[in-house]
Design a protein around this motif. Structure first.
Motif, PDB file in Angstrom:
ATOM      1  N   PHE A  87       0.834  -1.208   0.000  1.00 20.58           N
ATOM      2  CA  PHE A  87       0.000   0.000   0.000  1.00 20.58           C
ATOM      3  C   PHE A  87       0.864   1.251   0.000  1.00 20.58           C
ATOM      4  CE2 PHE A  87      -2.500   3.358   1.926  1.00 20.58           C
ATOM      5  CZ  PHE A  87      -3.756   3.206   1.342  1.00 20.58           C
ATOM      6  N   ALA A  88       1.949   1.252   0.756  1.00 20.02           N
ATOM      7  CA  ALA A  88       2.827   2.421   0.817  1.00 20.02           C
ATOM      8  C   ALA A  88       3.504   2.670  -0.527  1.00 20.02           C
ATOM      9  CB  ALA A  88       3.880   2.227   1.907  1.00 20.02           C
ATOM     10  N   SER A  89       3.877   1.618  -1.234  1.00 22.55           N
ATOM     11  CA  SER A  89       4.503   1.808  -2.539  1.00 22.55           C
ATOM     12  C   SER A  89       3.521   2.418  -3.549  1.00 22.55           C
ATOM     13  CB  SER A  89       5.032   0.474  -3.058  1.00 22.55           C
ATOM     14  OG  SER A  89       3.968  -0.438  -3.285  1.00 22.55           O
ATOM     15  N   VAL A  90       2.278   1.947  -3.551  1.00 25.41           N
ATOM     16  CA  VAL A  90       1.273   2.522  -4.451  1.00 25.41           C
ATOM     17  C   VAL A  90       0.982   3.975  -4.067  1.00 25.41           C
ATOM     18  CG1 VAL A  90      -1.087   2.292  -5.323  1.00 25.41           C
ATOM     19  CG2 VAL A  90       0.266   0.254  -4.882  1.00 25.41           C
ATOM     20  N   TYR A  91       0.931   4.240  -2.776  1.00 24.66           N
ATOM     21  CA  TYR A  91       0.660   5.606  -2.313  1.00 24.66           C
ATOM     22  C   TYR A  91       1.768   6.566  -2.737  1.00 24.66           C
ATOM     23  CZ  TYR A  91       0.853   9.431   1.059  1.00 24.66           C
ATOM     24  OH  TYR A  91       0.976  10.658   1.640  1.00 24.66           O
ATOM     25  N   LEU A  92       3.020   6.161  -2.590  1.00 21.98           N
ATOM     26  CA  LEU A  92       4.133   7.036  -2.984  1.00 21.98           C
ATOM     27  C   LEU A  92       4.147   7.264  -4.493  1.00 21.98           C
ATOM     28  CD1 LEU A  92       6.978   5.643  -0.687  1.00 21.98           C
ATOM     29  CD2 LEU A  92       5.648   7.739  -0.394  1.00 21.98           C
ATOM     30  N   THR A  93       3.814   6.219  -5.262  1.00 20.12           N
ATOM     31  CA  THR A  93       3.746   6.385  -6.712  1.00 20.12           C
ATOM     32  C   THR A  93       2.628   7.343  -7.101  1.00 20.12           C
ATOM     33  OG1 THR A  93       4.563   4.127  -6.973  1.00 20.12           O
ATOM     34  CG2 THR A  93       3.551   5.161  -8.898  1.00 20.12           C
ATOM     35  N   LEU A  94       1.479   7.207  -6.460  1.00 20.50           N
ATOM     36  CA  LEU A  94       0.355   8.111  -6.738  1.00 20.50           C
ATOM     37  C   LEU A  94       0.713   9.551  -6.395  1.00 20.50           C
ATOM     38  CD1 LEU A  94      -2.712   8.538  -7.393  1.00 20.50           C
ATOM     39  CD2 LEU A  94      -3.143   8.125  -4.969  1.00 20.50           C
ATOM     40  N   GLN A  95       1.339   9.753  -5.261  1.00 21.84           N
ATOM     41  CA  GLN A  95       1.717  11.102  -4.854  1.00 21.84           C
ATOM     42  C   GLN A  95       2.744  11.718  -5.799  1.00 21.84           C
ATOM     43  OE1 GLN A  95       3.346  11.223  -0.910  1.00 21.84           O
ATOM     44  NE2 GLN A  95       3.474  13.453  -0.841  1.00 21.84           N
ATOM     45  N   LYS A  96       3.644  10.900  -6.310  1.00 24.59           N
ATOM     46  CA  LYS A  96       4.683  11.408  -7.204  1.00 24.59           C
ATOM     47  C   LYS A  96       4.145  11.693  -8.599  1.00 24.59           C
ATOM     48  CE  LYS A  96       9.099  10.069  -9.281  1.00 24.59           C
ATOM     49  NZ  LYS A  96      10.142   9.001  -9.359  1.00 24.59           N
ATOM     50  N   GLU A  97       3.385  10.770  -9.161  1.00 25.52           N
ATOM     51  CA  GLU A  97       2.930  10.921 -10.540  1.00 25.52           C
ATOM     52  C   GLU A  97       1.879  12.011 -10.684  1.00 25.52           C
ATOM     53  OE1 GLU A  97       4.405   9.599 -12.912  1.00 25.52           O
ATOM     54  OE2 GLU A  97       5.640   8.160 -11.826  1.00 25.52           O
ATOM     55  N   LEU A  98       0.971  12.130  -9.737  1.00 24.45           N
ATOM     56  CA  LEU A  98      -0.067  13.167  -9.812  1.00 24.45           C
ATOM     57  C   LEU A  98       0.359  14.475  -9.172  1.00 24.45           C
ATOM     58  CD1 LEU A  98      -3.366  11.163  -9.133  1.00 24.45           C
ATOM     59  CD2 LEU A  98      -2.157  11.569 -11.290  1.00 24.45           C
ATOM     60  N   GLU A  99       1.569  14.502  -8.557  1.00 21.45           N
ATOM     61  CA  GLU A  99       2.114  15.709  -7.922  1.00 21.45           C
ATOM     62  C   GLU A  99       1.136  16.250  -6.877  1.00 21.45           C
ATOM     63  OE1 GLU A  99       3.093  18.458 -10.959  1.00 21.45           O
ATOM     64  OE2 GLU A  99       4.669  17.226 -11.849  1.00 21.45           O
ATOM     65  N   LEU A 100       0.750  15.371  -5.969  1.00 19.82           N
ATOM     66  CA  LEU A 100      -0.198  15.731  -4.920  1.00 19.82           C
ATOM     67  C   LEU A 100       0.551  16.209  -3.686  1.00 19.82           C
ATOM     68  CD1 LEU A 100      -2.668  12.710  -5.223  1.00 19.82           C
ATOM     69  CD2 LEU A 100      -2.905  14.983  -6.222  1.00 19.82           C
ATOM     70  N   SER A 101       0.021  17.229  -3.051  1.00 19.38           N
ATOM     71  CA  SER A 101       0.589  17.752  -1.814  1.00 19.38           C
ATOM     72  C   SER A 101      -0.187  17.142  -0.645  1.00 19.38           C
ATOM     73  CB  SER A 101       0.492  19.285  -1.794  1.00 19.38           C
ATOM     74  OG  SER A 101       0.952  19.801  -0.559  1.00 19.38           O
ATOM     75  N   VAL A 102       0.492  16.342   0.154  1.00 23.63           N
ATOM     76  CA  VAL A 102      -0.157  15.638   1.265  1.00 23.63           C
ATOM     77  C   VAL A 102       0.477  16.114   2.566  1.00 23.63           C
ATOM     78  CG1 VAL A 102      -0.741  13.405   2.247  1.00 23.63           C
ATOM     79  CG2 VAL A 102      -0.513  13.647  -0.237  1.00 23.63           C
ATOM     80  N   PRO A 103      -0.237  16.861   3.403  1.00 22.14           N
ATOM     81  CA  PRO A 103       0.335  17.318   4.673  1.00 22.14           C
ATOM     82  C   PRO A 103       0.452  16.173   5.665  1.00 22.14           C
ATOM     83  CG  PRO A 103      -1.968  17.974   4.514  1.00 22.14           C
ATOM     84  CD  PRO A 103      -1.613  17.345   3.197  1.00 22.14           C
TER      85      PRO A 103
END
Length: 419
Positions: A149-165
């Motif tokens: 789950f953490a690997s998919v989450y990091l990929t999603l955050q990187k590819e979509l350029e999401l800002s997650v506080p």
């Protein structure tokens, strides 16, 4: 049913419309030649409007993508309903899922990762709206491994350029305690274990703040620290009936998992509390240990700043003024424990040569510096350095081999004088 025209193959006029597998086709009855293909409905939207599309114009890839998208959206909506999230959260998570599914990075991933993608979108949405939810909660609902789950989450955050506080520790404490089954009477929860939720949350927050001020939170996973702090807070609210309860039983009755490092965090918190208790004048007459110190957590937290300053050798260089009636500064009670990692360590104490830490106090340092797990490896000596010259210092274990008594000295002189 006959139709007008002739067959281009045999020239026969016997043309009929045949419903073959629910497809309307124009077929020659004489030679069996198919003159025209039927019409096929391919999408749910066209089916609602009763529109027909030719089979040659339909694409299986479009249908497959549509079904995958719809299943993912339903999964995201169901997860939001289970977490009881507001409607705006659900819409944001669905939009993230649609964007991610159209991104090339998620086209060729495994089906397991695509199923976790919806949970990652919900997790990102909750963090952006400051909604306290942990990654472990999402993984438990999806029956997924946290590493994947953490690997998919990091990929999603990187590819979509999401800002997650980042989630604050206070919100995480409230969220984690919400899963405890100690705030209402139940058949499997003894009456003496039930506690008021507001009191326990407030006391746990104070213990977690104490852990943060004493370097017990930095670089550690927060859940074991919160679990240990909740256990101490729960015991301190009714110590007479709860001191005999262990951490494992507490977690079992509360219905939460016991993280393995929680025992270590509990031990570190008790050591801090014992050093603070040694600075209270009215506790010096008692033999305070790891069990009885829980009774005085309320008083220790009330005077937290003063006790931390007196119990540890701070790095600001300020001299501690002894309070009236407290005796000598830094004087420990008979039941006070030794400093964690050894009180003899004076690293970090200001002006070590001029002013030693009083009363065996140690500097307030992170546990990784007080009790280092790994020792620095020294470089292997070169052949020239390893050569014996005779000027090497004698170690303490070898010095006894060179010390001789008076009789050995006389015998050695006689042997040396013998021709």
């Amino acid at each position: 049913m006959a139709a007008r025209g002739r067959c281009p193959g045999c020239g026969s006029a016997a043309l009929v419309e045949d419903a073959h597998y629910a497809q309307q086709q124009l077929v020659c009855a004489a030679c069996g030649c198919v003159l025209s293909e039927g019409l096929l409905t391919t999408t749910y939207a066209e089916e609602e409007h009763l529109r027909e599309v030719a089979y040659s114009q339909s694409t299986g890839q479009k249908e497959q993508l549509s079904r995958c998208l719809q299943r993912g959206i339903r999964r995201v909506q169901d997860l939001c309903k289970v977490l009881q999230l507001p409607r705006v959260f659900e819409e944001t998570a669905v939009s993230y899922f649609q964007r991610a599914l159209q991104h090339p990075s998620f086209h060729l991933v495994s089906l397991e990762k695509k199923e976790l993608l919806g949970g990652c979108c919900v997790f990102v949405t909750c963090r952006q709206h400051n909604w306290p939810v942990t990654m472990g909660t999402i993984c438990s609902l999806l029956y997924a491994k946290q590493e994947l789950f953490a690997s998919v989450y990091l990929t999603l955050q990187k590819e979509l350029e999401l800002s997650v506080p980042a989630l604050s520790l206070a919100d995480l404490v409230k969220t984690h305690l919400n899963s405890f089954r100690l705030f209402q009477h139940a058949a499997d929860v003894p009456a003496r274990f039930v506690e008021d939720k507001e009191k326990m949350v407030a006391r746990t927050m104070q213990v977690v703040e104490l852990a943060s001020e004493t370097w017990l939170v930095t670089g550690r996973h927060p859940v074991p620290i919160i679990t240990a702090a909740a256990f101490l807070s729960w015991q301190s609210l009714q110590p007479a009936a709860r001191l005999t309860c262990t951490l494992a039983r507490f977690c079992k009755v509360a219905g939460v998992d016991l993280p393995p490092p929680a025992h270590l965090r509990l031990k570190e918190l008790l050591e801090i509390l014992l050093r603070m208790a040694s600075q209270l004048a009215w506790l010096r007459v008692f033999n305070v240990d790891k069990k009885t110190v829980v009774k005085h957590i309320g008083d220790l937290l009330q005077h937290r700043i003063f006790l931390l300053k007196n119990a540890f050798c701070l790095e600001d260089g300020e001299e501690r003024a002894a309070a009236p009636g407290e005796g000598s500064p830094g004087e420990d009670s008979p039941g006070s424990p030794p400093a964690a990692g050894g009180a003899a360590q004076e690293e970090g104490c200001p002006s070590e040569g001029k002013r030693q830490c009083e009363g065996g106090r140690r500097p307030l340092l992170p546990p990784c510096l007080i009790n280092p797990r790994k020792r620095l490896r020294t470089a292997a000596p070169s052949p020239s350095d390893s050569a014996i010259t005779g000027d090497e210092p004698i170690s303490d274990r070898e010095i006894e081999q060179y010390l001789r008594g008076p009789e050995e000295i006389r015998a050695f002189r006689k042997a040396k004088a013998w021709p």
